[in-house]
Design an enzyme around this catalytic site. Structure first.
Site, PDB file in Angstrom:
ATOM      1  N   PRO A   1      10.876   4.382  70.340  1.00 59.95           N
ATOM      2  CA  PRO A   1       9.548   4.772  70.847  1.00 59.95           C
ATOM      3  C   PRO A   1       8.469   4.497  69.811  1.00 59.95           C
ATOM      4  CG  PRO A   1      11.145   6.500  71.261  1.00 59.95           C
ATOM      5  CD  PRO A   1      11.807   5.510  70.355  1.00 59.95           C
ATOM      6  N   GLU A   2       7.444   3.763  70.221  1.00 60.04           N
ATOM      7  CA  GLU A   2       6.318   3.440  69.349  1.00 60.04           C
ATOM      8  C   GLU A   2       5.084   4.149  69.916  1.00 60.04           C
ATOM      9  OE1 GLU A   2       6.182  -0.809  68.585  1.00 60.04           O
ATOM     10  OE2 GLU A   2       8.345  -0.973  68.807  1.00 60.04           O
TER      11      GLU A   2
ATOM     12  N   ARG B   1      21.289   9.297  69.786  1.00 62.40           N
ATOM     13  CA  ARG B   1      21.644   8.931  68.413  1.00 62.40           C
ATOM     14  C   ARG B   1      21.380  10.034  67.390  1.00 62.40           C
ATOM     15  NH1 ARG B   1      21.436   3.244  67.515  1.00 62.40           N
ATOM     16  NH2 ARG B   1      22.200   3.770  65.454  1.00 62.40           N
TER      17      ARG B   1
END
Ligand SMILES: [Zn+2]
Length: 273
Positions: A2-3, A108
Site C-alpha cells: 500500500p502506497e 505477512r
C-alpha cells in the site's frame, strides 16, 4: 505495497464512519503489531478514546484521538476492513460505541500500530518529507533533494524523506511518465526532467486515489472491494507489453534491489548511478 493512494483510499472511506466516535473496546492479538509496546497496553489506552479525525502522513494512516495519535502503517499486506464477521488473518479489531467494527488483517504481519503522544509531529516529520500533493512539494525542492546524490533517482524518490508516500509501483509510473530512466544518478537528472518528474509524481498519485488504489495482491478497500488503479498503469507490471507512448516492448530491470519497469526507448539512460 500500500502506497499513498491506497492509504488515502482507506482514510477517505473510514473517516465518515470513525470520526467523532468513541472506541468502546480494542482487541490486539498480535504482539508484532505494537512492538516494543505490549498489545494489551496499547489496547488499554485505545479503549474509551474518542476519534477526532482521520489523517494521513505519507503512508501512515493517523487515527487522531483525544489522547494521542494511533499511527497505522500497513506495510506489505495490512488492510483495515469494516464489518462484523471476523475475516481471515485478523490481527486486531476496534469496536466503536455505535456498533461499528473495524478489523485489521495482515497476512505477512509487517504492519505496525504505534500510539504516539500529542505533539508527535516531530516523530512523523523525521520519517516523512513533503507531502507530494501538498504545497510543500515543489520542483525546486525536489531538485535540491536530488542534487549531489549519486544514488539512482528511483532510490531517491523511494526515500520517504525526499518525498512521502511513494513506493515501487507509483515510482515506476512517475518515472515512465516523466521519461526519466530509473537508474539515472539522482544528481544528473536535468532541471526540465526534475520538473517533469515532480508533475508526474503528483499526477500518478492523484489518479491512483481516483481509482481507489491498486489491488495487485492484497489491498482491499475498507468495504472489501478492489481498487482499479492497476488497470490504468502504463509501465508497472507490464513487462513485454508495448509502451503506450512509443510501442517498444516494456522491460523489467533491477534498480536498487527493486524490480523496475520501464521503456528503454522513452527513458534513455544518460548518466549511470
Ligand atoms: Zn516508450
Amino acid at each position: 505495497v500500500p502506497e499513498l493512494p491506497e492509504v488515502e483510499t482507506v482514510r477517505r472511506r473510514l473517516a465518515p464512519r470513525l470520526e467523532s466516535r468513541r472506541i468502546d473496546e480494542a482487541d490486539i492479538g498480535d504482539a508484532r503489531l505494537t512492538a516494543p509496546e505490549a498489545p494489551s497496553d496499547v489496547a488499554g489506552r485505545l479503549a474509551g478514546a474518542r476519534i477526532e479525525r482521520l489523517g494521513r502522513r505519507g503512508k501512515y494512516l493517523l487515527v487522531e484521538l483525544d489522547r494521542g495519535i494511533l499511527a497505522v502503517h500497513l506495510r506489505m499486506t495490512g488492510n483495515l476492513l469494516l464489518g462484523g464477521t471476523e475475516p481471515p488473518f485478523a490481527r486486531a479489531e476496534l469496536r466503536l460505541e455505535d456498533g461499528t467494527v473495524v478489523h485489521y488483517t495482515d497476512v505477512r504481519r509487517f504492519g505496525t500500530w504505534r500510539l504516539l503522544d500529542h505533539g508527535a509531529t516531530a516523530w512523523l516529520d523525521a520519517r516523512n518529507g513533503p507531502e507530494p500533493l501538498g504545497d510543500g512539494f515543489t520542483a525546486a525542492g525536489l531538485g535540491r533533494a536530488l542534487r549531489g546524490r549519486r544514488a539512482p533517482v528511483k532510490a531517491a524518490i523511494l526515500d520517504q524523506r525526499v518525498v512521502a508516500g511513494l513506493g515501487n509501483i507509483y515510482a515506476d509510473e512517475a518515472l515512465w511518465r516523466a521519461r526519466v530512466h530509473p537508474a539515472t544518478a539522482s544528481g544528473a537528472v536535468s532541471g526540465p526532467r526534475v520538473a517533469a518528474l515532480h508533475g508526474a509524481i503528483r499526477e500518478v498519485l492523484q489518479q491512483g486515489i481516483e481509482a481507489q488504489g491498486a489491488s495487485i495482491r492484497d489491498f482491499r478497500t475498507p468495504d472489501g472491494g478492489y481498487g482499479s488503479a492497476q488497470e490504468r498503469f502504463d509501465a508497472y507490471g507490464r513487462t513485454g507489453e508495448p509502451c503506450p507512448r512509443c510501442g517498444a516492448a516494456l522491460r523489467r530491470i533491477v534498480v536498487g534491489g527493486r524490480g523496475t519497469h520501464l521503456c528503454a526507448r522513452c527513458q534513455r539512460l544518460r548518466a549511470v548511478a
